[in-house]
Design an enzyme around this catalytic site. Structure first.
Site, short mmCIF file in Angstrom:
data_model
loop_
_atom_site.label_atom_id
_atom_site.label_comp_id
_atom_site.label_asym_id
_atom_site.label_seq_id
_atom_site.Cartn_x
_atom_site.Cartn_y
_atom_site.Cartn_z
N LYS B 72 0.85 -1.19 0.00
CA LYS B 72 0.00 0.00 0.00
C LYS B 72 0.90 1.24 0.00
O LYS B 72 1.92 1.28 0.71
CB LYS B 72 -0.87 -0.02 1.25
CG LYS B 72 -1.95 1.04 1.32
CD LYS B 72 -2.81 0.84 2.58
CE LYS B 72 -3.98 1.79 2.63
NZ LYS B 72 -4.81 1.57 3.86
N SER B 147 -9.72 1.27 2.69
CA SER B 147 -8.87 2.09 1.86
C SER B 147 -7.77 1.33 1.13
O SER B 147 -7.20 1.86 0.17
CB SER B 147 -8.24 3.19 2.70
OG SER B 147 -7.35 2.63 3.66
N SER B 171 -9.78 -1.04 7.00
CA SER B 171 -9.21 -0.81 5.67
C SER B 171 -8.43 -1.98 5.08
O SER B 171 -8.04 -1.92 3.92
CB SER B 171 -8.30 0.43 5.68
OG SER B 171 -9.08 1.59 5.63
#
Lengths: 96, 477
Positions: B72, B147, B171
């Site tokens: 990420k 996310s 997330s």
């Protein structure tokens, strides 16, 4: 509870955000939607409850005061938008 | 191929690391134009592969040596651009590695690239990225969740067997659920947060995505353990992946909070979850309905605590030490304009709400009270964990939604987080596994266990995964 446009302006100043009028108004309605939900927890009796943060209680985490590896000056400055003579250049803080 | 399969193929010399990595890259080059998982690919993949091959040849391999992983883009990677999907970090190249990244490199994992996210991890659809949309490999018109949507999509699309995300209110677990894979949030403090760009520091935790529980556990072991660079890091041994197969559902005491099965739950998704619970019962688990009334306050509490902490954490983005700097007359004007131009709308909204909740006169009514409600949740869940081994429920009350469907109703999106937020409030381990499909879309099953019971939650997830037999590849391309 609701937040006035004047308060939104004040909070934007505290948060160091230079917002335009349109953005200010849109944020006002979004903040009010959330703040409306904040009322949900106002009636709970939590007076006897300690605030929680870490899942496992920790106290006084100190590290040994020993020299170790750190960033070089060039590495620390490599992302600076403006630097000079090995230093960060900051905008004018004092007038005159 | 799973990470475990790949490691076996390397060990048997059926595949070289360069070949293994190339097949990942080929798939990304061919299909990521449709998925949009990656923001940036690493340029030194060949060198990394050679180093990993040398480790294997010298007999110094680990389970992750030569395994391609995606990160990420809020995890700092030395020399590899890290944007947090924000314009305010559009050209930021970290001079250091996050501890999890350093650990992966030491173990010979191949850092393939950086994945898309909601800007600064603020969102649940990956639509708040300043750069691109990410599409769900199960249905490209739908969101992968967020996310950590890019990292979830990378595993679901078969680009990488493993990836890392971060989880502040769900997330990792919610996108895992929407993409039909496994997502694990370890106990707060078991994985170092050093080098993770901070959002809500008392809630944030880094964790892995994998195709199945076994792979996910291998990644969890690889990244966990004490780190003197993170003062909240626990002095515990790394998570033990070798014990993952030891679990059994026989006699397992399972609490089913009725609050997780509310009116907002999608009917088809509910049926899949209930069928999964039946399977657990058939395998000998003892399921009982419980009530945890504080769950109804978790979204409100979260949307005070997380933005308050974010407003403080994001104060560092001022255009002085990194990021683009806007023009202005004097210091304050430069900072205000830099931030107004650099942050997207959702990030500004959260900074504003957090600043408001912490401002004079409101701190006691909002932030302090929210932390006390959090204490109430800890007490309630503790009384349940005294009697039960795990808590189970859906990961998300809905399957993957269409991109754009909820974009104009940010509050509706936020209200969907109530199944995942409690684990962040408690700091406890939690995992989402795939339970099956509804209308061709994956349904996540969510387990929570008490803090530090990371191995238990992995074992229960593994045993359930075996019983359900519901690991499945997205029909993609």
């Amino acid at each position: 509870m609701s937040i006035s446009l004047e308060e939104v302006r004040h909070v934007a100043r505290l948060a160091r955000l230079d917002l335009g009028e349109a953005e200010m108004m849109s944020l006002q309605s979004e903040l009010n939607a959330l703040i409306g939900h904040f009322e949900d927890i106002q009636h709970l009796d939590v007076s006897a409850i300690d605030p929680a943060s870490h899942a496992v209680t920790m106290h006084n985490v100190w590290s040994e005061d020993l020299p170790g590896e750190c960033l070089t000056r060039a590495e620390a400055l490599q992302n600076a938008p403006v630097s000079k003579a090995g230093l960060f250049v900051v905008p004018t803080i004092l007038e005159g | 191929m799973t990470a475990a399969d790949l490691a076996r193929a390397y060990a048997r010399r059926e595949l070289s690391v360069r070949e293994g990595v190339q097949s990942s890259l080929d798939r990304i080059n061919e299909f990521d134009g449709q998925v949009g998982a990656f923001l940036k690919l690493a340029e030194d993949v060949g060198d990394q592969a050679d180093r990993a091959q040398a480790m294997l040849d010298a007999g110094e391999g680990t389970p992750l040596t030569g395994v391609p992983v995606a990160l990420k883009d809020n995890l700092s990677t030395r020399g590899l651009r890290t944007t947090c999907a924000s314009k305010i970090l559009s050209d930021y190249v970290p001079p250091f590695d996050a501890t999890v990244v350093a650990k992966l490199k030491e173990q010979g994992a191949i850092i393939l690239g950086k994945t898309n996210l909601d800007e600064f991890a603020m969102g649940t659809s990956t639509e708040n990225s300043a750069y691109q949309l990410t599409h769900n490999p199960w249905d490209l018109a739908r969101s992968p969740g967020g996310s950590s949507g890019g990292s979830a999509a990378s595993v679901a699309a078969g680009f990488t067997p493993l990836s890392l995300g971060s989880d502040t209110g769900g997330s990792i677990r919610q996108p895992a659920s929407l993409c039909g894979i496994v997502g694990f949030k370890p106990t707060y403090g078991r994985v170092s947060r050093y080098g993770l760009v901070a959002f809500g520091s008392s809630l944030d935790q880094i964790g892995p995505f994998g195709f199945n529980v076994e792979d996910t556990a291998l990644m969890a072991e690889a990244i966990s353990g004490h780190d003197p660079r993170d003062s909240t890091s626990l002095r515990h041994a790394p998570i033990d992946a070798s014990s993952v197969r030891n679990g059994s559902l026989k006699g397992l005491r399972v609490a089913v909070p009725k609050e997780f099965f509310g009116d907002s739950m999608h009917a088809g998704l509910r049926a899949v979850v209930e069928q999964a619970l039946d399977t657990m019962r058939k395998e000998g688990a003892i399921l009982e309905e419980v009530s945890l009334p504080s769950i109804q306050y978790c979204v409100t509490t979260y949307y005070i605590i997380a933005p308050a902490e974010a407003s403080s954490n994001l104060a560092r983005f001022d255009g002085i030490r990194y990021g683009p700097r806007a023009e202005g007359s004097g210091h304050i004007s430069v900072v205000e304009r830099t931030r107004a131009e650099g942050f997207g709308h959702e990030v500004k909204a959260r900074i504003m709400i957090g600043t408001y909740a912490l401002s004079a006169g409101y701190y006691d009514a909002y932030y302090l009270r929210a932390q006390q409600v959090r204490g109430l949740m800890v007490q309630e869940f503790k009384s349940v964990f005294d009697k039960y081994d795990v808590v189970v429920g859906p990961t998300s009350p809905v399957p993957a939604f269409k991109i754009g469907e909820l974009k104009n109703d940010p509050m509706a999106l936020k209200l969907l987080d109530f199944c995942t937020i409690p684990a962040n409030m408690l700091g406890c381990p939690a995992i989402s596994i795939n339970a099956g499909l509804t209308d061709g879309l994956p349904v996540g099953l969510h387990f929570m266990a008490p803090p530090l019971a990371d191995e238990r939650v992995l074992q229960v997830a593994y045993a359930t995964e075996q019983a359900l037999g519901a690991t499945m590849r997205a029909p993609f391309p």
